[in-house]
Structures are given as C-alpha cells and as structure tokens.
Design a protein around this motif. Structure first.
Motif, short mmCIF file in Angstrom:
data_model
loop_
_atom_site.label_atom_id
_atom_site.label_comp_id
_atom_site.label_asym_id
_atom_site.label_seq_id
_atom_site.Cartn_x
_atom_site.Cartn_y
_atom_site.Cartn_z
N ILE A 206 7.63 -3.88 14.49
CA ILE A 206 6.29 -3.44 14.19
C ILE A 206 6.50 -2.50 12.74
O ILE A 206 5.75 -2.70 11.91
N ALA A 207 7.74 -1.81 12.65
CA ALA A 207 8.05 -1.32 11.44
C ALA A 207 7.91 -2.16 10.07
O ALA A 207 7.42 -2.03 9.18
N LEU A 208 8.56 -3.38 10.40
CA LEU A 208 8.74 -4.39 9.34
C LEU A 208 7.43 -5.03 8.85
O LEU A 208 6.94 -5.30 7.95
N ILE A 209 6.52 -5.31 10.09
CA ILE A 209 5.44 -5.85 9.98
C ILE A 209 4.34 -4.87 9.24
O ILE A 209 3.47 -5.32 8.33
N GLU A 210 4.53 -3.66 9.59
CA GLU A 210 3.58 -2.49 8.76
C GLU A 210 3.97 -2.60 7.19
O GLU A 210 3.23 -2.53 6.41
N ARG A 211 5.32 -2.66 6.89
CA ARG A 211 5.54 -2.64 5.60
C ARG A 211 5.03 -3.95 4.83
O ARG A 211 4.77 -3.65 3.81
N ILE A 212 5.25 -5.00 5.57
CA ILE A 212 4.84 -6.36 5.00
C ILE A 212 3.14 -6.19 4.55
O ILE A 212 2.52 -6.42 3.72
N VAL A 213 2.42 -5.99 5.78
CA VAL A 213 1.02 -5.59 5.71
C VAL A 213 0.57 -4.67 4.62
O VAL A 213 -0.24 -5.13 3.78
N ASN A 214 1.24 -3.57 4.56
CA ASN A 214 0.76 -2.51 3.69
C ASN A 214 1.20 -2.57 2.08
O ASN A 214 0.35 -2.52 1.33
N LYS A 215 2.20 -3.69 2.11
CA LYS A 215 2.43 -4.03 0.47
C LYS A 215 1.56 -5.06 0.03
O LYS A 215 1.29 -5.08 -0.94
N ALA A 216 1.05 -5.91 0.96
CA ALA A 216 -0.06 -7.02 0.77
C ALA A 216 -1.19 -6.27 0.38
O ALA A 216 -1.95 -6.90 -0.36
N LEU A 217 -1.36 -5.36 1.24
CA LEU A 217 -3.02 -4.78 1.20
C LEU A 217 -3.06 -4.03 0.02
O LEU A 217 -3.91 -3.55 -0.66
N GLY A 218 -1.98 -3.18 -0.32
CA GLY A 218 -2.00 -2.20 -1.25
C GLY A 218 -2.15 -1.04 -0.89
O GLY A 218 -2.24 0.10 -1.50
N TYR A 219 -2.27 -0.55 0.53
CA TYR A 219 -2.54 0.75 0.92
C TYR A 219 -2.14 0.84 2.39
O TYR A 219 -1.61 -0.38 2.99
N SER A 220 -1.83 2.14 3.01
CA SER A 220 -1.09 1.91 4.38
C SER A 220 -2.10 2.00 5.25
O SER A 220 -3.15 2.68 5.43
N VAL A 221 -1.71 1.14 6.34
CA VAL A 221 -2.51 1.29 7.57
C VAL A 221 -1.59 1.10 8.75
O VAL A 221 -0.25 0.81 8.67
N THR A 222 -1.92 1.46 9.85
CA THR A 222 -1.19 1.28 11.25
C THR A 222 -1.64 -0.04 11.74
O THR A 222 -2.63 -0.40 11.94
N VAL A 223 -0.44 -0.72 12.15
CA VAL A 223 -0.59 -2.10 13.13
C VAL A 223 -0.52 -1.86 14.41
O VAL A 223 0.09 -1.19 14.97
N ALA A 224 -1.76 -2.34 14.84
CA ALA A 224 -1.72 -2.56 16.48
C ALA A 224 -1.61 -3.87 17.08
O ALA A 224 -2.26 -4.80 16.30
#
Length: 233
Positions: A206-224
């Motif tokens: 989950i930590a890796l996935i959140e880093r990938i998602v946040n980098k692509a979106l350009g802002y921080s989100v929590t992944v569920a």
C-alpha cells in the motif's frame, strides 16, 4: 465569404490554440474543477494539439496574468494569448502567490516534457498541480453537478486517470496495478477495487501504491483497497 476574420480564426489556421479554449482551462483551474481541466486538455490533444504546445500557451497566459496583476494598464506588454477582458476576468480570481506557483510548475513540467515518452500524462499531472489544494473539488461532487449521463462520463474519467497512473509508473509495477480498478477519487482519498485473491498483495504494497498514485496525481491521497469478486473474470 463575408465572414469577419477574428483572432481565433487566425490561430486555428496557424495551428495554435484558441484563446477561448485556453481561458476555459485556466478558469477551470481557478475553480478547482478537475473534471473540466482533464476533459479540456484531452479535447485539445484529440484535436491535434501537442502537450508541449498546450504547456507553452499556458505559460504565456500565466506570464500575461503576472504582468496584468503587476501593471493593470500595460496592455502593450501583454502578448495577447488571452484577450484583455479574459485576462481581467481570470486575474480577479488569482493572487500573486498562485500565479508565481503556476509559473514555477509550468517551467518544471516543460523540462519533464523534453525527456518523457508520456507527454499527455505529464501534461495532466501539471494541470492538476496548478489547482490549489484548497480549491480542488472531489470528482464525486462534480459528477452530481453534471447533466444526465454524467455517471458514465465520470466512470470513463476514472478509468482514464487510472490508465495514466499505470502508464506513468515503472514497468515492474504495472502488472500489479493493472489488476485494480479506480472506483472513486476525491481530494484526499482514492478507492481501488481489486480481485479478492489480490487483496493481501495490494495491502502489503500500500505504501508503494500510494507513492505511485500521489506522484501521478500531483497531490496526496490515501489509497483504500476493496475486494471485488467480479474483477476475477
């Protein structure tokens, strides 16, 4: 014949971007309307405009906005990417800090576009980064304000965003991420549906996935993560 030639006609013939299209993107950025920002960018790309051209035009717009805010009556110093009235309308919604941050982001993204093979993805990431975090509207809220058929268009947007996330990451991560489906996204959380058999694998990463998602979106989100049996088929 007999039709008045406008600046927009000249721009279209020369392969540039119409001021109305640029104004629509900037106004959507000011409003925090992620959906309109993404849709407007994709419409321009589908019409043959390159990410580099779009970015360069936006850089010129924000430069003009900075000049307008600094010296409102200096029309001669403005390049004319937007009309004077369009600049005045947009400038009323921005402060110097926002304009300066946008110029910095656009300049950084120009450098990234020179080396990336995913120009459209970087353009969208840049545009999302231009939206102040306190102005971002959740896609779910935007969906409710659309006309009939908005559920389908929002689902398409989520699918497209997730495709961009996968494309922007390293090949080694794509196999895992391609097993998921983005089912919701707002200003601080995104939800992924994954096959039941993959839930533990996603949760352990989950930590890796959140880093990938946040980098692509350009802002921080929590992944569920949520299990969806139907994704197995």
């Amino acid at each position: 014949m007999g039709e008045e030639i406008t600046p927009n006609h000249v721009v279209e013939v020369s392969g540039g971007i119409r001021s109305d299209d640029l104004a629509a993107i900037v106004q959507a950025i000011c409003a925090g309307d992620l959906l309109t920002v993404l849709q407007s960018a994709r419409t321009l790309i589908d019409s043959g405009k390159t990410p580099k051209l779009i970015l360069s035009n936006l850089l010129a717009v924000y430069r003009d906005l900075l000049i307008f805010k600094s010296v409102p009556k200096s029309q001669s110093a403005i390049a004319g990417t937007l009309s004077y009235s369009q600049l005045r309308q947009v400038a009323s919604r921005l402060d110097f800090i926002s304009i300066d941050a946008a110029l910095t982001q656009l300049q950084k993204s120009e450098s990234q576009l020179r080396v990336t093979t995913s120009g459209a993805t970087w353009l969208e990431v840049c545009l999302l980064n231009l939206i102040p975090k306190n102005e971002r509207q959740p896609l779910r809220e935007q969906q409710g304000s659309q006309h009939n058929g908005s559920k389908n268009s929002t689902a398409q947007e989520l699918n497209s965003i997730w495709t961009k996330v996968i494309a922007a990451t390293k090949p080694a991560n794509r196999t895992l991420l391609s097993r998921a489906k983005l089912t919701s996204l707002n200003e601080d959380r995104c939800r992924l549906a994954v096959p039941t058999s993959d839930v533990k694998k996603f949760q352990s990463n989950i930590a890796l996935i959140e880093r990938i998602v946040n980098k692509a979106l350009g802002y921080s989100v929590t992944v569920a993560i949520e299990a969806r049996e139907e994704l197995l088929t």
